[in-house]
Design a protein around this motif. Sequence first.
Motif, short mmCIF file in Angstrom:
data_model
loop_
_atom_site.label_atom_id
_atom_site.label_comp_id
_atom_site.label_asym_id
_atom_site.label_seq_id
_atom_site.Cartn_x
_atom_site.Cartn_y
_atom_site.Cartn_z
N GLU A 255 19.71 -28.89 31.87
CA GLU A 255 18.92 -27.88 31.89
C GLU A 255 19.34 -26.75 31.07
OE1 GLU A 255 18.20 -29.55 36.14
OE2 GLU A 255 20.21 -28.78 34.72
N THR A 256 20.79 -26.60 30.76
CA THR A 256 21.59 -25.78 29.91
C THR A 256 20.88 -25.64 28.69
OG1 THR A 256 23.72 -26.03 31.21
CG2 THR A 256 23.97 -25.25 29.05
N VAL A 257 20.50 -26.73 28.11
CA VAL A 257 20.01 -26.87 26.80
C VAL A 257 18.93 -25.75 26.56
CG1 VAL A 257 18.89 -28.12 24.84
CG2 VAL A 257 21.00 -28.83 26.05
N ALA A 258 17.86 -25.89 27.34
CA ALA A 258 16.72 -25.06 27.42
C ALA A 258 17.00 -23.78 27.77
CB ALA A 258 15.60 -25.62 28.33
N ALA A 259 18.04 -23.46 28.81
CA ALA A 259 18.35 -22.14 29.26
C ALA A 259 19.02 -21.47 28.06
CB ALA A 259 19.35 -22.20 30.27
N ASN A 261 18.67 -21.97 24.74
CA ASN A 261 17.89 -21.84 23.55
C ASN A 261 16.71 -20.69 23.91
OD1 ASN A 261 18.52 -23.96 21.93
ND2 ASN A 261 17.36 -25.48 23.03
N GLU A 262 16.46 -20.25 25.05
CA GLU A 262 15.62 -19.33 25.62
C GLU A 262 16.57 -17.82 25.42
OE1 GLU A 262 12.54 -17.31 25.79
OE2 GLU A 262 12.73 -19.29 26.00
N LEU A 263 17.75 -18.22 25.96
CA LEU A 263 18.66 -16.93 25.86
C LEU A 263 18.97 -16.50 24.30
CD1 LEU A 263 21.22 -17.77 28.58
CD2 LEU A 263 19.94 -15.88 28.36
N VAL A 264 19.37 -17.52 23.42
CA VAL A 264 19.08 -17.24 22.23
C VAL A 264 18.06 -16.51 21.46
CG1 VAL A 264 19.55 -18.16 19.66
CG2 VAL A 264 20.98 -19.02 21.51
N ALA A 265 16.89 -17.26 21.76
CA ALA A 265 15.61 -16.52 21.43
C ALA A 265 15.37 -15.03 22.01
CB ALA A 265 14.23 -17.38 22.00
N GLN A 266 15.92 -14.80 23.12
CA GLN A 266 15.94 -13.36 23.43
C GLN A 266 16.91 -12.44 23.06
OE1 GLN A 266 14.05 -12.68 27.26
NE2 GLN A 266 12.93 -14.65 27.17
N GLY A 267 17.65 -12.85 22.28
CA GLY A 267 18.88 -12.10 21.69
C GLY A 267 19.96 -11.80 22.54
N TRP A 268 20.29 -12.79 23.71
CA TRP A 268 21.62 -12.58 24.36
C TRP A 268 22.83 -12.79 23.23
CZ3 TRP A 268 23.29 -10.51 28.40
CH2 TRP A 268 24.45 -10.69 29.10
N SER A 285 28.41 -29.54 20.83
CA SER A 285 28.35 -29.60 19.59
C SER A 285 26.94 -30.29 18.43
CB SER A 285 29.52 -30.21 18.75
OG SER A 285 29.49 -31.62 19.28
N GLY A 286 26.25 -31.19 19.46
CA GLY A 286 25.02 -31.69 18.61
C GLY A 286 23.86 -31.05 19.20
N ASP A 287 24.19 -29.75 20.08
CA ASP A 287 22.87 -29.45 20.68
C ASP A 287 22.58 -27.86 20.13
OD1 ASP A 287 22.21 -31.44 22.99
OD2 ASP A 287 24.14 -31.08 22.99
N PHE A 288 23.54 -27.05 19.71
CA PHE A 288 23.35 -25.74 19.37
C PHE A 288 23.93 -25.48 17.70
CE2 PHE A 288 24.08 -25.57 23.99
CZ PHE A 288 22.67 -25.63 24.32
N ASP A 289 23.32 -24.76 17.23
CA ASP A 289 23.80 -24.21 15.81
C ASP A 289 25.27 -23.46 15.87
OD1 ASP A 289 21.24 -24.45 14.70
OD2 ASP A 289 20.74 -22.54 14.97
N GLU A 290 25.93 -23.94 14.97
CA GLU A 290 27.26 -23.34 14.93
C GLU A 290 27.55 -22.12 15.32
OE1 GLU A 290 31.31 -23.39 11.97
OE2 GLU A 290 29.32 -24.13 11.21
N GLY A 291 28.52 -22.12 16.22
CA GLY A 291 28.96 -20.52 16.61
C GLY A 291 28.14 -19.98 17.99
N THR A 292 27.09 -20.87 18.35
CA THR A 292 26.02 -20.53 19.53
C THR A 292 26.98 -19.94 20.45
OG1 THR A 292 24.17 -21.60 18.83
CG2 THR A 292 24.23 -20.80 21.01
N LEU A 293 27.84 -20.77 21.21
CA LEU A 293 28.51 -20.62 22.43
C LEU A 293 30.16 -20.13 22.17
CD1 LEU A 293 27.84 -24.01 24.35
CD2 LEU A 293 26.61 -21.64 24.33
#
Length: 433
Positions: A255-259, A261-268, A285-293
């Motif tokens: 569920e981390t993927v969806a969580a 992505n929503e945090l990114v969308a809301q500017g966290w 590495s295959g789930d998020f844009d570079e630097g997300t985490l």
Amino acid sequence: MTRRMTAAKGLALAAALSLGLTACGSDDSADEAADTSEESMDEGSADPLTIGTILPVTGTLSFLGPPEIAGVGLAIQDINEAGGVLGNDVEVEWGDSGDNTDLTVANSTATDLISKGADAVIGAASSSVSLGVVDVFAEAQVMQISPANTAADLSGYGDFYTRTAPPDTVQGAALGSLILDGGHQDVAMIVLNDAYGTGLRDHTQSAIEAGGGTVVYGANGAGEEFPPGETNFGSQVSAALGTDPDALVVIAFEETVAAVNELVAQGWDFDGTTYFTDGNLSDWSGDFDEGTLAGVQGTLPGAQAEDDFKERLNTWHEENEGAPLDGYSYAAESYDATILAALAAVRGEGTDGVTISENIAAVSGAEGGTEVTTFAEGVEALEAGEEIDYTGPSGTGPLNEDNDPSSAFIGIYEYGDDNTYTYVRQIEGQIGG
């Protein structure tokens, strides 16, 4: 990166001798049995030990399957190369645990393993899954050894359940301290509503509050947890960020993927403010844009595995599963769980679940003894009449009266720009009981 696990393949093990004898009750038969007893000891003094697995091949925890399966497989390889258990090669029955969203998979696997004569089973990874099958195994007198369960609800559960991972009391304390050491006081928690998620949340919250901090969202009793398999975190993230936290903990599996992505969308802003746990400390590495985490930190029970052990695990997995490992979470604990089961059978001179249950604490070092680090060393010491203290790659201490490890390491990790994590340091925690 693929998150699918190919179906676990059976190991190419040597066929074990069948030792079944038909008792006739005559004096001649008794004499014949006595005459051949020495030969039987040489060929195998008990039925072959059968290890079953109930590990995540499918479901939200499937990313943990490969390292755990490799740990079991490598341990069985090492045991058999050292002569097996009581003269016979260990046999293995592979099984899928599924996950906490559908316990029918685990229940079917448990029934199947029992029908196939498993003496001990390694798994499950999910505490909720184990809570769903532990009584089934106990009723059949099959020893269950989890390499990854951390729920405190399983401490002291029964004679036929133990684990090589520490309960949440240890990881929660470590995670709470890590958050406070980062200078955070107001913490929001996105929490999976199952035994693992709420248990770890409770112990982390206790540590945060003991250090003067506050859980401003997702706290015990607030009713703000999310259900297993959740894919829509819009309202929950809005509510969590609406409390103006200075740190955020995500306790989840896939569920981390969806969580995220929503945090990114809301500017966290994740850097230095966000914390993962063992359930989602994975290669993303295959789930998020570079630097997300980048800058996200996480905790994982277990000592940092040595490079040569990782290499051996990887080799086993490539040879038997056709792909390299992309993580090693709970591989050492899976290895040690398998070795402990085998050593317990050797000490008790029997391969049945009752014998393993009665001897597993002793070979873990509960009664002191000679420290050994391999199956072969353990057998040598046991055959010399010594008690042993098996200390394997996971680094956990002897089992206590609750069948929990009496001590364990918690690793601290940090994500880089590539959304993969690297080891930072580890701390050792003691466990009561």
